[in-house]
Design an enzyme around this catalytic site. Structure first.
Site, mmCIF file in Angstrom:
data_model
loop_
_atom_site.group_PDB
_atom_site.id
_atom_site.type_symbol
_atom_site.label_atom_id
_atom_site.label_comp_id
_atom_site.label_asym_id
_atom_site.label_seq_id
_atom_site.Cartn_x
_atom_site.Cartn_y
_atom_site.Cartn_z
ATOM 1 N N ASP A 35 31.400 24.531 -71.481
ATOM 2 C CA ASP A 35 32.501 24.031 -72.307
ATOM 3 C C ASP A 35 32.347 22.560 -72.660
ATOM 4 O O ASP A 35 33.224 21.984 -73.297
ATOM 5 C CB ASP A 35 33.846 24.225 -71.589
ATOM 6 C CG ASP A 35 34.033 23.218 -70.466
ATOM 7 O OD1 ASP A 35 33.103 23.064 -69.638
ATOM 8 O OD2 ASP A 35 35.092 22.583 -70.420
ATOM 9 N N ASP B 196 29.336 27.591 -66.023
ATOM 10 C CA ASP B 196 29.959 26.358 -65.580
ATOM 11 C C ASP B 196 31.285 26.761 -64.929
ATOM 12 O O ASP B 196 31.771 27.878 -65.135
ATOM 13 C CB ASP B 196 30.182 25.441 -66.777
ATOM 14 C CG ASP B 196 30.870 24.148 -66.397
ATOM 15 O OD1 ASP B 196 30.534 23.581 -65.346
ATOM 16 O OD2 ASP B 196 31.756 23.714 -67.155
ATOM 17 N N CYS B 197 31.869 25.861 -64.164
ATOM 18 C CA CYS B 197 33.128 26.202 -63.484
ATOM 19 C C CYS B 197 34.341 25.626 -64.203
ATOM 20 O O CYS B 197 35.145 26.356 -64.777
ATOM 21 C CB CYS B 197 33.094 25.726 -62.032
ATOM 22 S SG CYS B 197 34.562 26.206 -61.083
ATOM 23 N N ASP B 198 34.478 24.303 -64.177
ATOM 24 C CA ASP B 198 35.664 23.654 -64.748
ATOM 25 C C ASP B 198 35.713 23.855 -66.262
ATOM 26 O O ASP B 198 34.778 23.496 -66.984
ATOM 27 C CB ASP B 198 35.634 22.162 -64.432
ATOM 28 C CG ASP B 198 35.747 21.896 -62.940
ATOM 29 O OD1 ASP B 198 36.834 22.099 -62.398
ATOM 30 O OD2 ASP B 198 34.733 21.522 -62.331
#
Length: 228
Positions: free
Chosen positions: A173, A17-19
């Site tokens: 997250d 995932d990024c954020d």
């Protein structure tokens, strides 16, 4: 909490995932979203925004706000929040500590699959110096019919990377992200190193959603992969 990842075929791909995983963006974007929602009449605080909306796309967020809260966003609201978020990123955004080093040590192919729209996603990775590490291996929920918690995005990323779902490990997250990975038939671990986690790094909600374990520093990534 356990470090064991369920026994399965050898890993062949790590999907980030990024954020909140690659970049420490969630405190910035959630604060901007909270101010925006307050401005259109939704009485909600930052903690509630994080609990309800972290890890989901703006499209999904506004659909939920309309359905659950009866608040309809005015024309241009989503675009305005996105623009304000990018402006804040220009001044404040940083890569997650240790992520560039961890990516450099990975012995497996890796990619990113994010709920962010393509413009924000590539801009965020560019601002933090991470985009060259991913090149064209950047996938957005805008490319699929349904965002997280549905499995579409992770399955799309795995297909584009040519790897079977059962050989993928997802780093997430958020609860919707963990649920999406599980629904895709992938292994998933939770990351709690982002600023939005505050002092509680236990990731209880991620574990309850099905993450095999949680970790809070990218220096631990090698150990996580070795367990898989």
């Amino acid at each position: 909490m356990t470090d064991a990842i369920p026994a399965s075929p050898p890993l062949a791909l790590v999907i980030f995932d990024c954020d909140g995983v690659l970049i420490d963006s969630e405190p910035i974007s959630l604060a901007t979203l909270t101010r925006g929602l307050n401005g259109i009449g939704l009485a909600i605080d930052l903690d509630a925004v994080r609990e309800r909306f972290a890890g989901t796309s703006m499209t999904s967020i506004m659909e939920r706000v309309a359905r659950e809260d009866g608040v309809i966003a005015p024309d241009g609201f989503v675009e305005r929040v996105k623009a304000e978020t990018l402006d804040a990123f220009e001044a404040e955004l940083t890569a997650m500590a240790g992520i560039a080093e961890a990516l450099g040590l990975l012995h497996l192919p890796f990619c990113v699959a994010s709920s962010s729209d393509p413009v924000r996603l590539r801009r965020s990775l560019g601002l933090t110096g991470l985009l060259p590490l991913f090149e064209d291996r950047v996938f957005s929920s805008a490319q699929v019919a349904r965002g997280k918690p549905f499995p579409d995005l992770f399955l799309f990323a795995a297909e584009r990377m040519g790897v079977a779902p059962e050989r993928c490990l997802v780093i997430e997250d958020s609860v919707p992200g963990v649920q999406a990975a599980r629904a895709a038939g992938m292994r998933v671990v939770g990351f709690t190193g982002g600023g939005h986690w505050g002092h509680d790094r236990t990731g209880r909600d991620l574990l309850a959603a099905g993450a095999a374990t949680v970790f809070s520093a990218h220096a631990e990534l090698g150990r996580i992969l070795a367990a898989g």
